[in-house]
Design an enzyme around this catalytic site. Structure first.
Site, PDB file in Angstrom:
ATOM      1  N   PRO A   1      36.841  42.292  43.254  1.00 59.99           N
ATOM      2  CG  PRO A   1      38.624  42.509  41.799  1.00 59.99           C
ATOM      3  CD  PRO A   1      37.508  43.280  42.411  1.00 59.99           C
TER       4      PRO A   1
ATOM      5  CG  HIS B   1      43.491  25.910  44.352  1.00 63.48           C
ATOM      6  ND1 HIS B   1      44.034  27.164  44.287  1.00 63.48           N
ATOM      7  CD2 HIS B   1      44.154  25.167  43.434  1.00 63.48           C
ATOM      8  CE1 HIS B   1      44.991  27.189  43.385  1.00 63.48           C
ATOM      9  NE2 HIS B   1      45.072  25.985  42.840  1.00 63.48           N
TER      10      HIS B   1
ATOM     11  CE  LYS C   1      32.286  34.444  47.432  1.00 63.00           C
ATOM     12  NZ  LYS C   1      32.878  33.212  46.901  1.00 63.00           N
TER      13      LYS C   1
ATOM     14  CE1 TYR D   1      38.593  31.139  47.474  1.00 62.05           C
ATOM     15  CE2 TYR D   1      38.689  33.483  47.985  1.00 62.05           C
ATOM     16  CZ  TYR D   1      39.088  32.402  47.218  1.00 62.05           C
ATOM     17  OH  TYR D   1      39.974  32.596  46.181  1.00 62.05           O
TER      18      TYR D   1
ATOM     19  CE1 TYR E   1      42.446  34.609  47.896  1.00 60.42           C
ATOM     20  CE2 TYR E   1      41.865  36.865  47.306  1.00 60.42           C
ATOM     21  CZ  TYR E   1      41.709  35.510  47.150  1.00 60.42           C
ATOM     22  OH  TYR E   1      40.792  35.029  46.231  1.00 60.42           O
TER      23      TYR E   1
HETATM   24  P1  FAS Z   1      30.000  40.717  31.343  1.00 57.15           P
HETATM   25  O1  FAS Z   1      30.208  42.145  31.592  1.00 57.15           O
HETATM   26  O2  FAS Z   1      31.044  39.702  31.459  1.00 57.15           O
HETATM   27  O3  FAS Z   1      29.217  40.451  29.986  1.00 57.15           O
HETATM   28  C1  FAS Z   1      28.249  41.372  29.516  1.00 57.15           C
HETATM   29  C2  FAS Z   1      28.246  41.288  27.996  1.00 57.15           C
HETATM   30  O4  FAS Z   1      27.210  42.139  27.506  1.00 57.15           O
HETATM   31  C3  FAS Z   1      29.550  41.766  27.383  1.00 57.15           C
HETATM   32  O5  FAS Z   1      30.032  40.825  26.458  1.00 57.15           O
HETATM   33  C4  FAS Z   1      29.176  43.094  26.712  1.00 57.15           C
HETATM   34  O6  FAS Z   1      29.918  43.322  25.549  1.00 57.15           O
HETATM   35  C5  FAS Z   1      27.703  42.873  26.406  1.00 57.15           C
HETATM   36  N1  FAS Z   1      26.912  44.100  26.316  1.00 57.15           N
HETATM   37  C6  FAS Z   1      27.000  45.203  27.096  1.00 57.15           C
HETATM   38  N2  FAS Z   1      26.078  46.111  26.724  1.00 57.15           N
HETATM   39  C7  FAS Z   1      25.374  45.559  25.678  1.00 57.15           C
HETATM   40  C8  FAS Z   1      24.297  45.998  24.871  1.00 57.15           C
HETATM   41  N3  FAS Z   1      23.741  47.204  25.064  1.00 57.15           N
HETATM   42  N4  FAS Z   1      23.850  45.184  23.893  1.00 57.15           N
HETATM   43  C9  FAS Z   1      24.409  43.959  23.712  1.00 57.15           C
HETATM   44  N5  FAS Z   1      25.434  43.470  24.441  1.00 57.15           N
HETATM   45  C10 FAS Z   1      25.906  44.278  25.426  1.00 57.15           C
HETATM   46  N6  FAS Z   1      35.189  38.527  38.817  1.00 57.15           N
HETATM   47  C11 FAS Z   1      35.807  37.629  39.606  1.00 57.15           C
HETATM   48  O7  FAS Z   1      35.139  36.790  40.200  1.00 57.15           O
HETATM   49  N7  FAS Z   1      37.177  37.656  39.737  1.00 57.15           N
HETATM   50  C12 FAS Z   1      37.958  38.554  39.057  1.00 57.15           C
HETATM   51  O8  FAS Z   1      39.174  38.554  39.184  1.00 57.15           O
HETATM   52  C13 FAS Z   1      37.343  39.501  38.221  1.00 57.15           C
HETATM   53  N8  FAS Z   1      38.090  40.406  37.512  1.00 57.15           N
HETATM   54  C14 FAS Z   1      37.450  41.334  36.722  1.00 57.15           C
HETATM   55  C15 FAS Z   1      38.173  42.299  35.987  1.00 57.15           C
HETATM   56  C16 FAS Z   1      37.517  43.250  35.186  1.00 57.15           C
HETATM   57  C17 FAS Z   1      38.325  44.291  34.420  1.00 57.15           C
HETATM   58  C18 FAS Z   1      36.106  43.256  35.120  1.00 57.15           C
HETATM   59  C19 FAS Z   1      35.359  44.308  34.291  1.00 57.15           C
HETATM   60  C20 FAS Z   1      35.371  42.315  35.831  1.00 57.15           C
HETATM   61  C21 FAS Z   1      36.043  41.346  36.627  1.00 57.15           C
HETATM   62  N9  FAS Z   1      35.340  40.361  37.345  1.00 57.15           N
HETATM   63  C22 FAS Z   1      35.941  39.448  38.138  1.00 57.15           C
HETATM   64  C23 FAS Z   1      33.915  40.308  37.268  1.00 57.15           C
HETATM   65  C24 FAS Z   1      33.551  39.563  36.001  1.00 57.15           C
HETATM   66  O9  FAS Z   1      34.151  38.307  36.007  1.00 57.15           O
HETATM   67  C25 FAS Z   1      32.053  39.523  35.941  1.00 57.15           C
HETATM   68  O10 FAS Z   1      31.489  39.161  37.190  1.00 57.15           O
HETATM   69  C26 FAS Z   1      31.530  38.597  34.875  1.00 57.15           C
HETATM   70  O11 FAS Z   1      32.130  38.943  33.661  1.00 57.15           O
HETATM   71  C27 FAS Z   1      30.018  38.747  34.843  1.00 57.15           C
HETATM   72  O12 FAS Z   1      29.549  38.201  33.676  1.00 57.15           O
HETATM   73  P2  FAS Z   1      28.308  38.871  32.903  1.00 57.15           P
HETATM   74  O13 FAS Z   1      27.227  39.127  33.881  1.00 57.15           O
HETATM   75  O14 FAS Z   1      28.073  37.998  31.737  1.00 57.15           O
HETATM   76  O15 FAS Z   1      28.799  40.317  32.462  1.00 57.15           O
HETATM   77  C1  PHB Z   2      42.327  35.737  39.429  1.00 55.58           C
HETATM   78  O1  PHB Z   2      42.985  34.696  39.332  1.00 55.58           O
HETATM   79  O2  PHB Z   2      42.199  36.555  38.479  1.00 55.58           O
HETATM   80  C2  PHB Z   2      41.657  36.049  40.743  1.00 55.58           C
HETATM   81  C3  PHB Z   2      41.630  35.077  41.723  1.00 55.58           C
HETATM   82  C4  PHB Z   2      41.006  35.360  42.933  1.00 55.58           C
HETATM   83  C5  PHB Z   2      40.447  36.603  43.145  1.00 55.58           C
HETATM   84  C6  PHB Z   2      40.474  37.584  42.148  1.00 55.58           C
HETATM   85  C7  PHB Z   2      41.094  37.304  40.939  1.00 55.58           C
HETATM   86  O3  PHB Z   2      39.854  36.879  44.345  1.00 55.58           O
END
Ligand code: FAS
Ligand code: PHB
Length: 389
Positions: free
Chosen positions: A292, A72, A296, A384, A200
Protein backbone atom coordinates in the site's frame (compact mmCIF):
# COMPACT_ATOMS: atom_id res chain seq x y z
CA UNK A 1 -30.89 -17.16 -14.22
CA UNK A 2 -29.24 -15.36 -17.14
CA UNK A 3 -27.23 -12.17 -17.56
CA UNK A 4 -24.71 -10.75 -20.00
CA UNK A 5 -21.83 -10.37 -17.51
CA UNK A 6 -21.58 -12.44 -14.32
CA UNK A 7 -19.39 -10.63 -11.78
CA UNK A 8 -17.77 -12.69 -9.05
CA UNK A 9 -16.98 -10.39 -6.10
CA UNK A 10 -18.82 -7.37 -4.71
CA UNK A 11 -15.86 -5.21 -3.69
CA UNK A 12 -14.87 -1.97 -5.47
CA UNK A 13 -13.95 -3.77 -8.73
CA UNK A 14 -17.18 -5.69 -9.06
CA UNK A 15 -19.44 -2.87 -7.91
CA UNK A 16 -17.85 -0.26 -10.19
CA UNK A 17 -17.87 -2.58 -13.22
CA UNK A 18 -21.54 -3.42 -12.64
CA UNK A 19 -22.46 0.24 -12.24
CA UNK A 20 -20.62 1.31 -15.41
CA UNK A 21 -22.13 -1.55 -17.44
CA UNK A 22 -25.56 -0.43 -16.23
CA UNK A 23 -24.95 3.07 -17.62
CA UNK A 24 -24.64 1.62 -21.15
CA UNK A 25 -27.46 -0.92 -20.88
CA UNK A 26 -25.39 -4.06 -20.27
CA UNK A 27 -26.83 -6.43 -17.65
CA UNK A 28 -24.80 -8.01 -14.85
CA UNK A 29 -25.27 -10.01 -11.67
CA UNK A 30 -22.84 -9.73 -8.74
CA UNK A 31 -22.06 -12.75 -6.56
CA UNK A 32 -20.55 -11.81 -3.17
CA UNK A 33 -19.58 -14.39 -0.58
CA UNK A 34 -19.72 -12.03 2.40
CA UNK A 35 -22.66 -10.10 3.79
CA UNK A 36 -23.30 -6.52 2.69
CA UNK A 37 -22.37 -5.24 6.17
CA UNK A 38 -19.07 -7.17 6.12
CA UNK A 39 -18.10 -5.62 2.79
CA UNK A 40 -19.17 -2.14 3.90
CA UNK A 41 -17.23 -2.50 7.17
CA UNK A 42 -13.84 -2.97 5.52
CA UNK A 43 -11.26 -0.21 6.16
CA UNK A 44 -8.75 -0.12 3.30
CA UNK A 45 -7.40 2.46 0.88
CA UNK A 46 -7.42 6.20 1.34
CA UNK A 47 -5.96 7.91 -1.74
CA UNK A 48 -7.70 8.10 -5.14
CA UNK A 49 -5.78 8.87 -8.33
CA UNK A 50 -7.56 11.45 -10.46
CA UNK A 51 -8.32 8.76 -13.03
CA UNK A 52 -10.28 7.00 -10.29
CA UNK A 53 -12.08 10.24 -9.43
CA UNK A 54 -13.06 10.62 -13.09
CA UNK A 55 -14.28 7.01 -13.28
CA UNK A 56 -16.43 7.36 -10.15
CA UNK A 57 -17.97 10.56 -11.54
CA UNK A 58 -18.56 8.80 -14.91
CA UNK A 59 -20.35 6.02 -13.00
CA UNK A 60 -22.60 8.62 -11.34
CA UNK A 61 -21.29 8.03 -7.81
CA UNK A 62 -19.13 11.13 -7.28
CA UNK A 63 -21.54 13.39 -5.39
CA UNK A 64 -20.45 12.56 -1.81
CA UNK A 65 -16.79 12.30 -2.86
CA UNK A 66 -16.99 15.79 -4.39
CA UNK A 67 -18.49 17.15 -1.15
CA UNK A 68 -16.46 15.26 1.46
CA UNK A 69 -13.20 14.29 -0.28
CA UNK A 70 -9.96 16.24 0.23
CA UNK A 71 -8.07 17.34 -2.90
CA UNK A 72 -4.33 17.08 -2.19
CA UNK A 73 -1.85 18.88 -4.46
CA UNK A 74 1.19 17.35 -2.79
CA UNK A 75 2.57 15.04 -0.14
CA UNK A 76 5.34 15.08 2.46
CA UNK A 77 8.25 12.67 2.67
CA UNK A 78 10.66 12.60 5.59
CA UNK A 79 13.97 11.12 6.69
CA UNK A 80 15.70 11.42 10.06
CA UNK A 81 12.60 13.20 11.48
CA UNK A 82 12.71 16.05 8.96
CA UNK A 83 10.09 16.43 6.25
CA UNK A 84 9.93 18.05 2.81
CA UNK A 85 7.06 18.49 0.38
CA UNK A 86 6.57 17.23 -3.16
CA UNK A 87 4.23 19.61 -4.98
CA UNK A 88 2.31 17.56 -7.56
CA UNK A 89 0.50 20.61 -8.89
CA UNK A 90 3.63 22.73 -9.42
CA UNK A 91 5.54 19.82 -10.96
CA UNK A 92 2.92 18.20 -13.23
CA UNK A 93 -0.31 20.18 -12.74
CA UNK A 94 -2.11 17.22 -11.15
CA UNK A 95 -3.53 16.19 -7.75
CA UNK A 96 -5.11 13.28 -5.86
CA UNK A 97 -8.30 12.91 -3.81
CA UNK A 98 -8.28 11.60 -0.25
CA UNK A 99 -11.58 9.74 0.19
CA UNK A 100 -11.66 6.33 1.88
CA UNK A 101 -12.37 3.10 0.03
CA UNK A 102 -15.02 2.41 2.66
CA UNK A 103 -16.92 5.47 1.41
CA UNK A 104 -16.35 4.57 -2.26
CA UNK A 105 -17.83 1.13 -1.59
CA UNK A 106 -20.81 2.63 0.24
CA UNK A 107 -21.48 5.04 -2.63
CA UNK A 108 -21.32 2.20 -5.17
CA UNK A 109 -23.63 0.02 -3.08
CA UNK A 110 -26.15 2.85 -2.85
CA UNK A 111 -26.08 3.37 -6.62
CA UNK A 112 -26.44 -0.34 -7.42
CA UNK A 113 -29.29 -0.68 -4.95
CA UNK A 114 -31.06 2.40 -6.35
CA UNK A 115 -30.73 0.92 -9.86
CA UNK A 116 -32.29 -2.35 -8.70
CA UNK A 117 -29.14 -4.36 -9.36
CA UNK A 118 -29.02 -8.12 -8.68
CA UNK A 119 -26.36 -8.32 -5.95
CA UNK A 120 -26.41 -11.73 -4.22
CA UNK A 121 -24.69 -11.95 -0.81
CA UNK A 122 -23.55 -14.85 1.37
CA UNK A 123 -23.10 -17.07 -1.67
CA UNK A 124 -20.91 -20.17 -1.39
CA UNK A 125 -19.10 -22.59 -3.67
CA UNK A 126 -19.02 -20.16 -6.57
CA UNK A 127 -17.78 -22.15 -9.58
CA UNK A 128 -17.09 -20.75 -13.06
CA UNK A 129 -18.04 -23.32 -15.73
CA UNK A 130 -17.25 -23.56 -19.45
CA UNK A 131 -14.78 -20.68 -19.52
CA UNK A 132 -13.33 -21.97 -22.81
CA UNK A 133 -16.76 -22.20 -24.47
CA UNK A 134 -19.14 -19.59 -25.92
CA UNK A 135 -21.72 -20.43 -23.25
CA UNK A 136 -20.05 -20.03 -19.86
CA UNK A 137 -21.98 -20.20 -16.62
CA UNK A 138 -21.43 -19.83 -12.89
CA UNK A 139 -22.91 -22.14 -10.28
CA UNK A 140 -23.18 -21.22 -6.59
CA UNK A 141 -25.00 -22.12 -3.39
CA UNK A 142 -27.24 -19.72 -1.52
CA UNK A 143 -29.63 -20.53 1.34
CA UNK A 144 -28.98 -24.24 0.84
CA UNK A 145 -29.92 -24.21 -2.86
CA UNK A 146 -27.55 -24.64 -5.82
CA UNK A 147 -28.22 -22.15 -8.61
CA UNK A 148 -26.66 -21.45 -12.00
CA UNK A 149 -26.24 -18.22 -13.94
CA UNK A 150 -25.91 -18.48 -17.72
CA UNK A 151 -23.87 -15.59 -19.13
CA UNK A 152 -21.70 -14.36 -22.00
CA UNK A 153 -18.72 -13.26 -19.92
CA UNK A 154 -17.40 -13.69 -16.36
CA UNK A 155 -15.56 -10.89 -14.53
CA UNK A 156 -13.34 -12.25 -11.76
CA UNK A 157 -13.49 -9.38 -9.25
CA UNK A 158 -13.06 -11.64 -6.23
CA UNK A 159 -9.77 -10.44 -4.82
CA UNK A 160 -6.54 -12.24 -3.98
CA UNK A 161 -8.23 -15.17 -2.23
CA UNK A 162 -11.03 -15.61 -4.75
CA UNK A 163 -11.88 -18.51 -7.07
CA UNK A 164 -11.42 -16.77 -10.44
CA UNK A 165 -7.62 -16.71 -10.81
CA UNK A 166 -7.51 -20.34 -9.67
CA UNK A 167 -9.90 -21.22 -12.53
CA UNK A 168 -7.21 -20.48 -15.12
CA UNK A 169 -5.35 -23.72 -15.96
CA UNK A 170 -2.03 -24.07 -14.12
CA UNK A 171 -0.19 -24.59 -17.42
CA UNK A 172 -1.52 -21.23 -18.64
CA UNK A 173 -1.17 -19.10 -15.51
CA UNK A 174 2.14 -17.40 -14.60
CA UNK A 175 2.51 -15.81 -11.16
CA UNK A 176 5.12 -13.26 -10.07
CA UNK A 177 5.50 -12.49 -6.36
CA UNK A 178 7.62 -10.73 -3.78
CA UNK A 179 6.64 -11.01 -0.13
CA UNK A 180 8.06 -8.23 2.06
CA UNK A 181 9.58 -9.10 5.47
CA UNK A 182 7.34 -6.62 7.30
CA UNK A 183 3.73 -5.49 7.55
CA UNK A 184 1.79 -2.32 8.37
CA UNK A 185 0.17 -1.81 11.76
CA UNK A 186 -2.70 0.60 11.09
CA UNK A 187 -4.75 2.69 13.54
CA UNK A 188 -7.89 4.74 12.97
CA UNK A 189 -8.54 7.49 15.55
CA UNK A 190 -11.22 10.16 15.89
CA UNK A 191 -8.63 12.93 16.05
CA UNK A 192 -7.74 15.79 13.69
CA UNK A 193 -5.03 14.84 11.15
CA UNK A 194 -1.53 15.91 12.18
CA UNK A 195 -0.93 17.39 8.70
CA UNK A 196 -3.14 18.76 5.90
CA UNK A 197 -1.38 16.32 3.55
CA UNK A 198 0.05 12.82 3.95
CA UNK A 199 3.47 12.24 5.51
CA UNK A 200 5.50 9.20 4.36
CA UNK A 201 8.36 8.79 6.85
CA UNK A 202 11.58 6.81 6.48
CA UNK A 203 13.32 6.09 9.76
CA UNK A 204 15.95 3.60 10.90
CA UNK A 205 13.35 2.22 13.34
CA UNK A 206 10.95 1.64 10.44
CA UNK A 207 8.45 3.30 8.11
CA UNK A 208 5.48 5.40 9.26
CA UNK A 209 2.59 7.06 7.42
CA UNK A 210 0.25 9.84 8.56
CA UNK A 211 -3.01 9.91 6.61
CA UNK A 212 -6.61 10.85 7.19
CA UNK A 213 -10.27 10.22 6.30
CA UNK A 214 -11.81 13.58 7.31
CA UNK A 215 -11.21 16.61 9.56
CA UNK A 216 -11.75 14.47 12.65
CA UNK A 217 -10.75 11.00 11.54
CA UNK A 218 -7.06 10.16 11.13
CA UNK A 219 -5.37 7.06 9.75
CA UNK A 220 -1.82 6.21 10.86
CA UNK A 221 0.48 3.30 10.06
CA UNK A 222 3.83 2.07 11.35
CA UNK A 223 5.91 -0.71 9.84
CA UNK A 224 5.81 -3.78 12.04
CA UNK A 225 7.25 -7.32 11.86
CA UNK A 226 4.95 -9.71 9.98
CA UNK A 227 4.92 -11.86 13.13
CA UNK A 228 3.62 -8.96 15.23
CA UNK A 229 0.16 -9.04 16.81
CA UNK A 230 -2.12 -6.10 17.54
CA UNK A 231 -2.32 -7.36 21.13
CA UNK A 232 1.36 -6.40 21.47
CA UNK A 233 0.47 -2.76 20.80
CA UNK A 234 -1.34 -0.60 23.31
CA UNK A 235 -2.51 2.73 21.93
CA UNK A 236 0.17 4.54 23.95
CA UNK A 237 2.89 2.26 22.56
CA UNK A 238 1.64 2.93 19.03
CA UNK A 239 1.61 6.71 19.47
CA UNK A 240 5.07 6.70 21.10
CA UNK A 241 6.54 4.69 18.20
CA UNK A 242 4.81 6.82 15.58
CA UNK A 243 6.25 9.98 17.18
CA UNK A 244 9.78 8.48 17.07
CA UNK A 245 9.55 7.99 13.30
CA UNK A 246 7.73 11.06 11.88
CA UNK A 247 9.08 14.62 11.45
CA UNK A 248 9.78 16.33 14.77
CA UNK A 249 7.32 19.17 14.17
CA UNK A 250 4.55 16.62 13.53
CA UNK A 251 5.55 14.53 16.54
CA UNK A 252 5.35 17.64 18.72
CA UNK A 253 1.91 18.67 17.46
CA UNK A 254 0.06 15.38 16.89
CA UNK A 255 -3.24 14.98 18.75
CA UNK A 256 -3.64 11.36 19.79
CA UNK A 257 -6.68 9.50 21.02
CA UNK A 258 -8.13 6.01 21.48
CA UNK A 259 -7.91 3.75 18.42
CA UNK A 260 -11.31 2.83 16.98
CA UNK A 261 -9.67 0.29 14.64
CA UNK A 262 -6.30 -1.44 14.80
CA UNK A 263 -5.03 -4.02 12.29
CA UNK A 264 -1.89 -5.48 10.78
CA UNK A 265 -1.69 -6.05 7.01
CA UNK A 266 1.06 -8.07 5.31
CA UNK A 267 2.81 -6.56 2.28
CA UNK A 268 3.37 -8.31 -1.03
CA UNK A 269 3.81 -7.55 -4.72
CA UNK A 270 1.96 -10.03 -6.92
CA UNK A 271 0.98 -10.28 -10.57
CA UNK A 272 -0.87 -13.09 -12.38
CA UNK A 273 -0.62 -13.37 -16.14
CA UNK A 274 -2.66 -13.56 -18.30
CA UNK A 275 -5.55 -11.54 -16.87
CA UNK A 276 -7.98 -13.32 -19.17
CA UNK A 277 -8.69 -16.89 -20.28
CA UNK A 278 -11.60 -17.82 -22.53
CA UNK A 279 -14.64 -15.86 -21.31
CA UNK A 280 -13.04 -15.06 -17.89
CA UNK A 281 -11.51 -11.64 -17.22
CA UNK A 282 -9.56 -10.98 -13.98
CA UNK A 283 -9.96 -7.52 -12.42
CA UNK A 284 -8.23 -5.83 -9.46
CA UNK A 285 -6.81 -7.82 -6.56
CA UNK A 286 -7.84 -11.07 -8.27
CA UNK A 287 -4.95 -10.41 -10.68
CA UNK A 288 -2.48 -8.26 -8.75
CA UNK A 289 -1.48 -7.03 -5.31
CA UNK A 290 0.74 -4.08 -4.44
CA UNK A 291 2.19 -2.97 -1.09
CA UNK A 292 0.00 0.00 0.00
CA UNK A 293 3.00 2.35 0.08
CA UNK A 294 2.21 3.83 -3.30
CA UNK A 295 -1.59 3.88 -2.74
CA UNK A 296 -2.04 1.85 -5.93
CA UNK A 297 -4.21 -1.15 -4.97
CA UNK A 298 -7.66 0.34 -5.34
CA UNK A 299 -6.54 2.61 -8.18
CA UNK A 300 -5.20 -0.28 -10.26
CA UNK A 301 -8.50 -2.10 -9.77
CA UNK A 302 -10.24 0.96 -11.22
CA UNK A 303 -8.03 1.11 -14.31
CA UNK A 304 -8.67 -2.61 -14.92
CA UNK A 305 -12.41 -1.84 -14.67
CA UNK A 306 -11.96 0.98 -17.18
CA UNK A 307 -10.32 -1.33 -19.72
CA UNK A 308 -12.84 -4.15 -19.30
CA UNK A 309 -15.87 -1.85 -19.25
CA UNK A 310 -14.68 -0.12 -22.44
CA UNK A 311 -14.09 -3.48 -24.14
CA UNK A 312 -17.54 -4.82 -23.17
CA UNK A 313 -19.23 -1.60 -24.27
CA UNK A 314 -17.43 -1.80 -27.64
CA UNK A 315 -18.50 -5.45 -28.00
CA UNK A 316 -22.16 -5.14 -27.06
CA UNK A 317 -22.95 -1.66 -28.35
CA UNK A 318 -20.56 -1.28 -31.28
CA UNK A 319 -19.81 -4.83 -32.47
CA UNK A 320 -16.07 -4.39 -31.92
CA UNK A 321 -14.07 -7.14 -30.17
CA UNK A 322 -10.54 -5.74 -30.17
CA UNK A 323 -10.76 -4.51 -26.58
CA UNK A 324 -11.80 -7.93 -25.27
CA UNK A 325 -9.05 -9.66 -27.25
CA UNK A 326 -6.32 -7.36 -25.89
CA UNK A 327 -7.65 -6.66 -22.37
CA UNK A 328 -4.91 -8.61 -20.57
CA UNK A 329 -1.98 -7.06 -22.41
CA UNK A 330 -3.49 -3.58 -22.11
CA UNK A 331 -4.18 -3.88 -18.38
CA UNK A 332 -0.87 -5.56 -17.57
CA UNK A 333 1.17 -2.70 -19.05
CA UNK A 334 -0.27 -0.26 -16.49
CA UNK A 335 -0.23 -2.94 -13.76
CA UNK A 336 3.52 -3.54 -14.11
CA UNK A 337 4.23 0.20 -14.05
CA UNK A 338 2.35 0.45 -10.75
CA UNK A 339 3.97 -2.73 -9.40
CA UNK A 340 7.39 -1.23 -10.12
CA UNK A 341 6.60 2.11 -8.48
CA UNK A 342 5.07 0.48 -5.41
CA UNK A 343 8.10 -1.82 -5.04
CA UNK A 344 10.52 1.11 -5.48
CA UNK A 345 8.69 3.35 -2.98
CA UNK A 346 8.38 0.48 -0.46
CA UNK A 347 12.07 -0.43 -0.79
CA UNK A 348 13.15 3.18 -0.28
CA UNK A 349 10.93 3.86 2.73
CA UNK A 350 11.08 0.69 4.86
CA UNK A 351 13.77 -0.73 7.14
CA UNK A 352 14.58 -4.34 6.23
CA UNK A 353 15.41 -6.81 9.03
CA UNK A 354 18.88 -7.50 7.63
CA UNK A 355 19.47 -3.87 6.69
CA UNK A 356 23.01 -2.53 7.28
CA UNK A 357 23.94 1.07 8.20
CA UNK A 358 25.05 1.40 4.58
CA UNK A 359 21.57 0.42 3.38
CA UNK A 360 19.98 3.02 5.67
CA UNK A 361 22.44 5.66 4.43
CA UNK A 362 21.55 4.86 0.81
CA UNK A 363 17.83 5.31 1.56
CA UNK A 364 18.56 8.65 3.22
CA UNK A 365 20.73 9.70 0.25
CA UNK A 366 17.89 8.83 -2.15
CA UNK A 367 15.49 10.94 -0.10
CA UNK A 368 18.01 13.78 0.06
CA UNK A 369 18.26 13.65 -3.75
CA UNK A 370 14.46 13.69 -3.97
CA UNK A 371 14.37 16.80 -1.79
CA UNK A 372 16.59 18.79 -4.16
CA UNK A 373 15.98 17.29 -7.62
CA UNK A 374 13.02 18.49 -9.66
CA UNK A 375 13.53 15.60 -12.07
CA UNK A 376 13.40 13.04 -9.27
CA UNK A 377 10.35 14.70 -7.74
CA UNK A 378 8.61 14.82 -11.13
CA UNK A 379 9.18 11.10 -11.60
CA UNK A 380 7.69 10.33 -8.19
CA UNK A 381 4.78 12.73 -8.76
CA UNK A 382 3.88 11.21 -12.16
CA UNK A 383 3.71 7.73 -10.66
CA UNK A 384 2.00 8.69 -7.41
CA UNK A 385 -0.87 10.68 -8.99
CA UNK A 386 -1.33 7.85 -11.51
CA UNK A 387 0.04 7.15 -14.97
CA UNK A 388 -2.37 7.63 -17.88
CA UNK A 389 -4.88 4.87 -18.70
P1 FAS B 1 -11.51 -6.87 -2.84
O1 FAS B 1 -10.64 -7.88 -2.25
O2 FAS B 1 -11.69 -5.52 -2.30
O3 FAS B 1 -12.95 -7.44 -3.19
C1 FAS B 1 -13.12 -8.79 -3.59
C2 FAS B 1 -14.51 -9.22 -3.14
O4 FAS B 1 -14.73 -10.55 -3.61
C3 FAS B 1 -14.65 -9.25 -1.63
O5 FAS B 1 -15.81 -8.56 -1.23
C4 FAS B 1 -14.73 -10.74 -1.30
O6 FAS B 1 -15.55 -10.99 -0.20
C5 FAS B 1 -15.32 -11.31 -2.58
N1 FAS B 1 -14.99 -12.71 -2.84
C6 FAS B 1 -13.81 -13.34 -2.63
N2 FAS B 1 -13.88 -14.62 -3.02
C7 FAS B 1 -15.16 -14.82 -3.50
C8 FAS B 1 -15.85 -15.92 -4.05
N3 FAS B 1 -15.24 -17.11 -4.19
N4 FAS B 1 -17.14 -15.76 -4.41
C9 FAS B 1 -17.74 -14.55 -4.28
N5 FAS B 1 -17.15 -13.45 -3.77
C10 FAS B 1 -15.86 -13.59 -3.38
N6 FAS B 1 -5.03 -0.29 -1.35
C11 FAS B 1 -4.62 1.00 -1.35
O7 FAS B 1 -4.56 1.60 -2.42
N7 FAS B 1 -4.29 1.62 -0.17
C12 FAS B 1 -4.39 0.99 1.04
O8 FAS B 1 -4.09 1.56 2.08
C13 FAS B 1 -4.81 -0.35 1.08
N8 FAS B 1 -4.94 -1.01 2.27
C14 FAS B 1 -5.34 -2.33 2.27
C15 FAS B 1 -5.47 -3.06 3.47
C16 FAS B 1 -5.87 -4.41 3.47
C17 FAS B 1 -5.98 -5.18 4.78
C18 FAS B 1 -6.14 -5.06 2.24
C19 FAS B 1 -6.53 -6.54 2.20
C20 FAS B 1 -6.02 -4.36 1.05
C21 FAS B 1 -5.63 -2.99 1.06
N9 FAS B 1 -5.52 -2.24 -0.12
C22 FAS B 1 -5.12 -0.95 -0.15
C23 FAS B 1 -5.83 -2.84 -1.38
C24 FAS B 1 -7.33 -2.80 -1.56
O9 FAS B 1 -7.78 -1.49 -1.45
C25 FAS B 1 -7.63 -3.45 -2.88
O10 FAS B 1 -6.76 -2.98 -3.89
C26 FAS B 1 -9.06 -3.25 -3.32
O11 FAS B 1 -9.90 -3.68 -2.29
C27 FAS B 1 -9.25 -4.05 -4.60
O12 FAS B 1 -10.59 -4.19 -4.83
P2 FAS B 1 -11.18 -5.55 -5.46
O13 FAS B 1 -10.36 -5.92 -6.64
O14 FAS B 1 -12.63 -5.31 -5.60
O15 FAS B 1 -10.87 -6.69 -4.39
C1 PHB C 1 -4.61 5.38 3.83
O1 PHB C 1 -5.05 6.51 4.09
O2 PHB C 1 -5.12 4.33 4.30
C2 PHB C 1 -3.41 5.26 2.93
C3 PHB C 1 -2.96 6.39 2.27
C4 PHB C 1 -1.86 6.28 1.43
C5 PHB C 1 -1.22 5.06 1.29
C6 PHB C 1 -1.68 3.93 1.96
C7 PHB C 1 -2.78 4.03 2.80
O3 PHB C 1 -0.12 4.97 0.48
Amino acid sequence: MRTQVCIIGGGPSGLLLSQLLHTVGISSIILERQSRDHVLGRIRAGVLEWGTVDMLRKAGVGTRMNAEGFEHTGTFLSAKNRGFRIDFNALIGKKVMVYGQTEVTADLYAARTDAGATLLHNVENVTPIGLDTDTPSVSFDQDGTTKTIQCDYIAGCDGFHGVSRKSIPANVLREFERVYPFGWLGVLSETPPVSHELIYANHERGFALCSMRNANLSRYYIQAPVTDKIEHWSDDAFWDELRRRIPTDAADSIITGPSIEKSIAPLRSFVAEPMQWGRLYLVGDAAHIVPPTGAKGLNLAVSDVHYLFTALDQHYNHGENGGLATYSQTALKRVWNAIRFSWWFTTMMHSYPDQSPFDQAIQEAELSHLETSQAAQTNLAENYVGLPY
